[in-house]
Design an enzyme around this catalytic site. Structure first.
Site, PDB file in Angstrom:
ATOM      1  N   ASP A  31       3.128  15.526   1.262  1.00 47.81           N
ATOM      2  CA  ASP A  31       4.218  14.961   1.363  1.00 47.81           C
ATOM      3  C   ASP A  31       3.055  13.576   0.604  1.00 47.81           C
ATOM      4  O   ASP A  31       3.396  13.269  -0.796  1.00 47.81           O
ATOM      5  CB  ASP A  31       4.050  14.138   2.879  1.00 47.81           C
ATOM      6  CG  ASP A  31       4.746  12.722   2.933  1.00 47.81           C
ATOM      7  OD1 ASP A  31       6.508  12.384   2.028  1.00 47.81           O
ATOM      8  OD2 ASP A  31       4.514  11.646   3.445  1.00 47.81           O
ATOM      9  N   ARG A  74       3.029  -4.893   4.808  1.00 49.34           N
ATOM     10  CA  ARG A  74       4.734  -4.705   5.361  1.00 49.34           C
ATOM     11  C   ARG A  74       6.181  -5.645   4.930  1.00 49.34           C
ATOM     12  O   ARG A  74       6.735  -6.743   6.389  1.00 49.34           O
ATOM     13  CB  ARG A  74       4.415  -3.924   6.208  1.00 49.34           C
ATOM     14  CG  ARG A  74       3.876  -3.094   6.895  1.00 49.34           C
ATOM     15  CD  ARG A  74       4.481  -2.028   7.784  1.00 49.34           C
ATOM     16  NE  ARG A  74       5.310  -1.395   8.006  1.00 49.34           N
ATOM     17  CZ  ARG A  74       5.625  -0.362   7.083  1.00 49.34           C
ATOM     18  NH1 ARG A  74       4.622   0.204   6.327  1.00 49.34           N
ATOM     19  NH2 ARG A  74       6.859   0.482   7.071  1.00 49.34           N
ATOM     20  N   CYS A  81      -2.097  18.698  10.473  1.00 49.59           N
ATOM     21  CA  CYS A  81      -2.531  19.252   9.629  1.00 49.59           C
ATOM     22  C   CYS A  81      -4.007  18.548   8.140  1.00 49.59           C
ATOM     23  O   CYS A  81      -4.771  19.687   8.347  1.00 49.59           O
ATOM     24  CB  CYS A  81      -1.176  19.584   8.579  1.00 49.59           C
ATOM     25  SG  CYS A  81      -1.057  17.934   7.614  1.00 49.59           S
ATOM     26  N   TYR A 100       1.128  -1.265   0.393  1.00 40.47           N
ATOM     27  CA  TYR A 100       0.349   0.429   0.020  1.00 40.47           C
ATOM     28  C   TYR A 100       0.688   1.078  -0.369  1.00 40.47           C
ATOM     29  O   TYR A 100       0.855   2.344  -0.004  1.00 40.47           O
ATOM     30  CB  TYR A 100      -1.566  -0.511   0.719  1.00 40.47           C
ATOM     31  CG  TYR A 100      -0.003  -0.418   2.879  1.00 40.47           C
ATOM     32  CD1 TYR A 100       0.779   0.387   2.977  1.00 40.47           C
ATOM     33  CD2 TYR A 100      -0.848  -1.350   3.466  1.00 40.47           C
ATOM     34  CE1 TYR A 100       0.802   0.468   4.103  1.00 40.47           C
ATOM     35  CE2 TYR A 100      -0.391  -1.547   4.741  1.00 40.47           C
ATOM     36  CZ  TYR A 100       0.634  -0.433   4.761  1.00 40.47           C
ATOM     37  OH  TYR A 100       1.549  -0.515   5.763  1.00 40.47           O
TER      38      TYR A 100
END
Length: 365
Positions: free
Chosen positions: A272, A129, A250, A16
């Site tokens: 990002d 992962r 944020c 992902y």
């Protein structure tokens, strides 16, 4: 200033990974490792502009450039800051596969806040992962976590919320609690950039995310009521907002903030989540901070970021939800709008109770 010293290079092949997806959509996916010239320009221009400066390292995997780079970075900051006198903070997001004692000692000595990517427990972590050989990496990450704890390094855990995690909230929570990890952050898994949501095996549906949030909140509140508080960034921010403060995250402010993301070649982006060619603001070697700000203004990156849909403006939860992060929208609609519509009625009374307690504590100080 978020810095990607290793560009998109990584020693994992996570299914992902949003940054690998972004990098592959650029003309140049990998910019190589950051040179000392780019490093020095970043530091010099940041310190000359800011009374406070946060250098945050991400990737890819930032540790792949090697520990000597970061030692040179800190040495350069210390040297240049003798005249700037800026307040400097460091953060480092890592998959933790390369961490060893010298890394941990460096983090501790220089006050780094380290974010470790770990998806809740070994089984969930190993689902997505994996390393380049297709093997799970949970055991090595847990060893690195133990090392950071032994060396008293400040760190937190960052987990990606997938459908599998949403179905295993309590086992995940019990595992993290059992390992004494009290600082947790959860990010809903992102769909590929510019594509219709829901098209991958790891796409997180709004209903799954709502289920995840409600179960997680029950466990968070239960721990808090029992005097064993655990920090979950999303819930902490909601409480802070109810007390009367602005959120520090944020994605919860309702509008994008002024940020700078530096790729290893010095290319600067406004976020990002938007490190693609169309959003490049310039290059730190040839552009001033003023130039970068002007390009961001030209793109209307911040100005276009609030969710201006009628549904948001008339929603009773608008002051807490604020329309969601720009990256989670498709044609203006917040992907997790219905998740919030389910979560806030479920949790609001308990959130307000916690907020009242916090407000009382503040007033008695």
């Amino acid at each position: 200033m978020m810095i990607k010293p290793s560009s998109s290079a990584c020693n994992l092949a996570c299914s992902y990974c949003f940054y690998q997806d972004l990098a592959l959509k650029r003309d140049i996916p990998f910019h190589g490792f950051m040179s000392d010239e780019v490093m020095a320009s970043l530091i010099e221009k940041c310190l000359s502009e800011a009374e406070r400066c946060s250098f945050m390292f991400q990737g890819g995997e930032p540790s792949l450039i090697g520990l000597p780079f970061f030692k040179r970075f800190v040495e350069t900051v210390n040297r240049l800051n003798e005249t700037s006198h800026s307040i400097v903070n460091y953060a480092f997001q890592t998959n933790a596969l390369t961490l060893d004692l010298p890394w941990a000692e460096f983090f501790k000595e220089n006050g780094f806040l380290v974010g470790v990517s770990f998806d809740g427990n070994a089984r969930l972590h190993n689902l997505y992962r994996k390393d380049s050989k297709g093997e799970g990496t949970a055991q090595k990450v847990l060893q690195s976590i133990s090392l950071l704890k032994e060396q008293c390094v400040d760190f937190n855990i960052l987990s990606v919320v997938t459908p599998a995690m949403a179905e295993n909230v309590r086992p995940m929570w019990n595992y993290l609690s059992g390992h004494g990890l009290p600082f947790l952050q959860y990010i809903p898994c992102m769909d590929p950039f510019g594509e219709e949501p829901g098209g991958t095996s790891f796409s997180l549906s709004p209903d799954s995310y709502a289920k995840f949030l409600m179960q997680l909140f029950d466990l968070w509140y239960e721990n808090l009521a029992g005097g064993k508080g655990v920090s979950v960034r999303f819930f902490d921010n909601l409480v802070s907002m109810l007390v009367g403060f602005q959120p520090e995250s944020c994605d919860m402010t309702g509008i994008c903030s002024v940020q700078y993301v530096a790729e290893s070649d010095g290319s600067i982006y406004p976020c990002d989540f938007f490190c693609v060619d169309d959003y490049c603001l310039g290059n730190i070697l040839s552009s001033s901070i003023t130039d970068l700000d002007a390009k961001r203004k030209e793109l209307q990156f911040i100005e276009s970021s609030p969710n201006k849909s009628l549904a948001c403006s008339t929603c009773q939860w608008e002051k807490l939800c604020r329309g969601g992060c720009k990256r989670y929208r498709n044609e203006g609609a917040y992907r997790y709008c219905t998740s919030m519509q389910q979560f806030f009625p479920y949790a609001i009374h308990r959130l307000e109770q916690v907020a009242r307690t916090v407000r009382q504590q503040i007033n008695t100080k």
